[in-house]
Scaffold this motif. Structure first.
Motif, short mmCIF file in Angstrom:
data_model
loop_
_atom_site.label_atom_id
_atom_site.label_comp_id
_atom_site.label_asym_id
_atom_site.label_seq_id
_atom_site.Cartn_x
_atom_site.Cartn_y
_atom_site.Cartn_z
N TRP A 1 1.25 -1.42 2.20
CA TRP A 1 0.46 -0.20 2.25
C TRP A 1 -0.54 -0.11 1.09
CZ3 TRP A 1 5.71 -0.40 3.26
CH2 TRP A 1 6.08 -0.09 4.58
N THR A 2 -1.69 0.51 1.38
CA THR A 2 -2.69 0.75 0.35
C THR A 2 -3.10 2.21 0.39
OG1 THR A 2 -3.57 -1.52 0.51
CG2 THR A 2 -4.99 0.16 -0.49
N LYS B 1 -5.53 5.31 -1.50
CA LYS B 1 -6.80 5.42 -2.22
C LYS B 1 -6.82 6.62 -3.15
CE LYS B 1 -9.58 3.19 1.40
NZ LYS B 1 -10.71 3.38 2.34
N GLN C 1 -7.28 2.03 -6.05
CA GLN C 1 -6.36 1.69 -4.97
C GLN C 1 -4.97 1.54 -5.55
OE1 GLN C 1 -7.62 -1.91 -2.96
NE2 GLN C 1 -9.08 -0.82 -1.66
N THR D 1 -1.71 5.28 5.52
CA THR D 1 -2.94 4.52 5.32
C THR D 1 -3.91 5.38 4.52
OG1 THR D 1 -2.66 3.32 7.40
CG2 THR D 1 -4.90 3.44 6.48
N ASP D 2 -4.35 4.89 3.38
CA ASP D 2 -5.22 5.61 2.45
C ASP D 2 -4.48 6.73 1.72
OD1 ASP D 2 -7.19 3.95 3.37
OD2 ASP D 2 -8.30 5.50 4.46
N PRO E 1 4.59 -0.16 -6.97
CA PRO E 1 3.16 -0.15 -6.69
C PRO E 1 2.35 -0.69 -7.86
CG PRO E 1 3.93 2.05 -7.25
CD PRO E 1 5.16 1.20 -7.11
N CYS F 1 2.93 -4.84 -6.96
CA CYS F 1 2.50 -4.64 -5.57
C CYS F 1 3.62 -4.85 -4.55
CB CYS F 1 1.32 -5.55 -5.21
SG CYS F 1 -0.04 -5.55 -6.40
N ARG G 1 -1.46 -0.16 -4.37
CA ARG G 1 -0.86 -1.03 -3.34
C ARG G 1 0.64 -1.13 -3.54
NH1 ARG G 1 -5.22 -6.08 -3.26
NH2 ARG G 1 -7.05 -4.81 -2.68
N GLU G 2 1.33 -0.98 -2.41
CA GLU G 2 2.78 -1.11 -2.44
C GLU G 2 3.22 -1.81 -1.16
OE1 GLU G 2 6.86 1.55 -2.98
OE2 GLU G 2 4.91 2.44 -3.36
N GLU H 1 -1.85 -0.97 -9.37
CA GLU H 1 -3.20 -0.42 -9.27
C GLU H 1 -4.21 -1.56 -9.14
OE1 GLU H 1 -4.32 2.43 -12.21
OE2 GLU H 1 -2.30 3.31 -12.33
#
Length: 299
Positions: free
Chosen positions: A203-204, A206, A197, A138-139, A253, A248, A199-200, A255
């Motif tokens: 999950w995200t 940062k 960010q 996470t993050d 992933p 995503c 994203r996959e 962006e």
């Protein structure tokens, strides 16, 4: 990000940096030449001296191989030689499986082993974990293990010092190396920029590092240290690449900027910045998520 590789794939031939279909993340996918990074010497009062600057070339010193991923023996800027040593990899490489969104693992017993490499990539011996200090997707995408040995003990037995985790945000345009202990391969590229960010699937992450095209990492490179070629400091941990241009999805992933716009960079890899980690460790390499400046997600 691919699920971690299961065991060494002795029969798989790797052509260039071609993605291994059906395999686990890469610090290369999931969420992947140089000369030797100068060993970090143990200084007065047990403090570990900073690595040699600028002209220190990057090799496999400090890298480790997991059974399914890559990783590195690391110290925080304030770590002492007598402190229990730490190993850094990806959260998605945890032996307990990939943590779900919002899930944070701390202080869990572990008997995991790591193969320590010398500067040329040769196996030196086995390092043993006693616990997972921290793990999350996470993050960020990191796992941190505590070993049963101190830095001084490892230095005395193997002549190897840890990589130092930089306390500073990586710089755009920096010359970097992604050092995979699993594949015993070093990728060379630059920091192309940063994803607000990343994203996959579920999950995200940062403020992720985006590579230029030279670091086309593959499955098994997950958890590889990303080393600034000028300072010798560890600035990120490799964790994924967009394999086939999807948006995503797992292994692809995307962006997302501050306005919500989505961008896809097929064939481009990413890493998670590590400057957020040192503020979370106090004296004795003790994790304390309540320390001032600690931004790692909490359980």
């Amino acid at each position: 990000m691919r699920k971690p590789l299961i065991g060494m794939l002795a029969t798989v031939l790797v052509a260039g940096a071609t993605t291994l279909a059906g395999l686990a993340p890469a610090q290369a996918a999931p969420l992947a030449n140089a000369a030797p990074l100068a060993n970090v010497a143990t200084g007065a009062k047990g403090a570990i001296a900073a690595p040699a600057p600028a002209d220190a070339a990057v090799d496999f010193t400090g890298s480790v191989a997991l059974d399914n991923c890559s990783g590195s023996l690391v110290r925080m800027p304030g770590s002492a030689g007598s402190d229990p040593a730490l190993v850094l990899s990806n959260g998605h490489c945890l032996e307990s499986g990939m943590p779900g969104p919002g899930q944070v693992v701390t202080d869990q017993p572990s008997s995991r082993t790591f193969t320590l490499l010398d500067g040329s990539g040769a196996d030196l011996g086995t390092l043993n974990a006693v616990k997972v200090v921290y793990g999350a997707m996470t993050d960020t995408d990191v796992s941190i293990y505590q070993l049963d040995s101190s830095y001084d003990t490892i230095q005395a037995q193997y002549g190897i010092a840890p990589l130092t985790v930089s306390a500073d945000h990586p710089a755009q345009g920096a010359d970097i190396r992604v050092v995979s202990g699993y594949w015993k391969r070093i990728y060379s590229c630059s920091v192309d920029g940063f994803a607000y960010q990343l994203r996959e699937a579920d999950w995200t992450f940062k403020d992720s590092v985006r590579y230029t095209s030279g670091c086309n990492v593959i499955g098994g490179t997950s958890g590889s240290p990303v080393v600034d070629a000028n300072s010798g400091l560890l600035v990120a941990v490799n964790n994924t690449i967009n394999e086939n241009g999807q948006s995503c999805t797992l292994n692809n992933p995307c962006e997302v900027d501050q306005g919500g716009a989505v961008t896809v960079h097929q064939g481009i890899g990413y890493a998670q910045e590590t400057y957020i980690i040192p503020p979370c460790f106090g004296a004795g390499n003790v994790l304390d998520l309540t320390l001032p400046g600690c931004a790692l997600p909490r359980p």
